[in-house]
Every structure is written in C-alpha cells, then in structure tokens.
Motif scaffolding. Structure first.
Motif, PDB file in Angstrom:
ATOM      1  N   GLU A  21       0.420   6.206  -3.970  1.00 30.79           N
ATOM      2  CA  GLU A  21       0.524   6.783  -2.625  1.00 30.79           C
ATOM      3  C   GLU A  21       1.229   5.814  -1.681  1.00 30.79           C
ATOM      4  O   GLU A  21       2.052   6.221  -0.869  1.00 30.79           O
ATOM      5  CB  GLU A  21      -0.873   7.115  -2.069  1.00 30.79           C
ATOM      6  N   GLU A  54       0.594  11.732   2.629  1.00 31.99           N
ATOM      7  CA  GLU A  54       0.326  10.701   1.611  1.00 31.99           C
ATOM      8  C   GLU A  54      -0.569   9.588   2.191  1.00 31.99           C
ATOM      9  O   GLU A  54      -1.384   9.011   1.484  1.00 31.99           O
ATOM     10  CB  GLU A  54       1.619  10.085   1.062  1.00 31.99           C
ATOM     11  N   HIS A  57      -3.952  10.728   1.805  1.00 30.87           N
ATOM     12  CA  HIS A  57      -4.371  10.592   0.399  1.00 30.87           C
ATOM     13  C   HIS A  57      -4.804   9.151   0.115  1.00 30.87           C
ATOM     14  O   HIS A  57      -5.841   8.918  -0.506  1.00 30.87           O
ATOM     15  CB  HIS A  57      -3.213  10.960  -0.553  1.00 30.87           C
ATOM     16  N   GLU A 130       0.112  17.604  -3.961  1.00 27.02           N
ATOM     17  CA  GLU A 130       1.344  17.065  -4.558  1.00 27.02           C
ATOM     18  C   GLU A 130       2.191  18.212  -5.129  1.00 27.02           C
ATOM     19  O   GLU A 130       3.416  18.182  -5.051  1.00 27.02           O
ATOM     20  CB  GLU A 130       1.070  16.047  -5.666  1.00 27.02           C
TER      21      GLU A 130
HETATM   22 FE   LIG Z   1      -0.219  11.962  -2.320  1.00 33.11          FE
END
Ligand SMILES: [Fe+2]
Ligand SMILES: [Fe+2]
Length: 157
Positions: A21, A54, A57, A130
C-alpha cells in the motif's frame, strides 16, 4: 495480549500488504503531481482519490497489526516510477492493483487457515476495493488506446 492469539504469519502478511500500500500511495501521489503539472487535472484528481483510498488501507492494516501486537512497517516495498507517459502510468497502476489482488487473495486464504477471521475479512474488504481500482484504471487505459488524443482532451482541466 489483547485477547487474540498472535499469528506471526498473519502479522507478516498484514505488513506485506502495508508495504504494498505504501508503494501504491507513493506511486499515485507522484502521478498526481506530474499530471497536475501537465494540466491533466481530471486524471490527476482520480489518482489523488485512489491514493487516499490506499492510505486508508495502509491505516487499517496498521491498526490490525497493532491489535495483534505486531509492529506496522513504514517501508514501501517498491520505488515509485517517475516521468512516465499516461499510457505507461496506467500500465504501472494496473500492475500494482493486479499484484495487490493476487497478494490479498492469497493472504485471505492463509488467514482462514490460521483461524483469523477478522484479518481474513480485512483482506477481503481491501480486495474488493483493489478490484474497483483495477477496473477504473483498465477502463481509462482502454479509452486512451481506442480514442487517443480526443479522450486525453477530456482528462485535462
Ligand atoms: Fe489498497
Ligand atoms: Fe488499489
């Protein structure tokens, strides 16, 4: 201990995901600045949006690692590519998302084998996003290939 049995295998997978990530964040932010600079504002905005996704994440992975008493890595597992043409950028991004999808699918299976349903669920949640990113990048790449300059013109601003 915070109530759950610790699996080093799961912590390692979570950290591998986090390193991935961090690479994606660096890559998408670099593209965001380059595209902005080249007046492709709309595409730049898209990269910024995915880059922020991201970041979320990476944060969720860190939270889970900490819960399992692990240490979240702060090292990306790759280096952002700079100075690419738009078609190359999209190829890079498709590669990053494809690799993340492969990784998270595997990771979810391992978490199940390690009887860690929460980490499995986290990987599945990321996986879904994703796939969404991959789809978006793929669509933009297809349009660029099919329509060329007239499509690129719609990404400016
Ligand atoms: Fe991601
Ligand atoms: Fe992604």
């Amino acid at each position: 201990m915070k109530g759950e049995p610790m699996s080093q295998k799961v912590i390692d997978l979570l950290n591998q995901g986090r390193a991935r990530e961090l690479t994606a964040i660096t890559q998408y932010m670099a593209q965001h600045y380059e595209l902005e600079d080249a007046d492709f504002g709309k595409l730049a905005g898209k990269l910024k949006e995915v880059g922020i996704a991201e970041m979320k994440h990476a944060e969720k992975l860190a939270e889970r690692i900490l819960f399992l008493n692990g240490e979240p890595t702060s090292k990306p597992d790759g280096v952002a590519k700079k100075g690419q043409e738009i078609a190359e950028m999209l190829k890079t991004d498709i590669g990053l998302e494809t690799e993340a999808i492969r990784m998270y699918n595997e990771a979810a299976l391992t978490c199940a084998a390690e009887k860690d349903q929460i980490s499995k669920g986290l990987f599945e949640e990321l996986l879904k996003e994703e796939e969404g990113h991959l789809d978006e990048f793929q669509n933009i790449k297809d349009h660029v290939e099919k329509l060329g300059a007239s499509y690129l013109a719609t990404l400016t601003g």
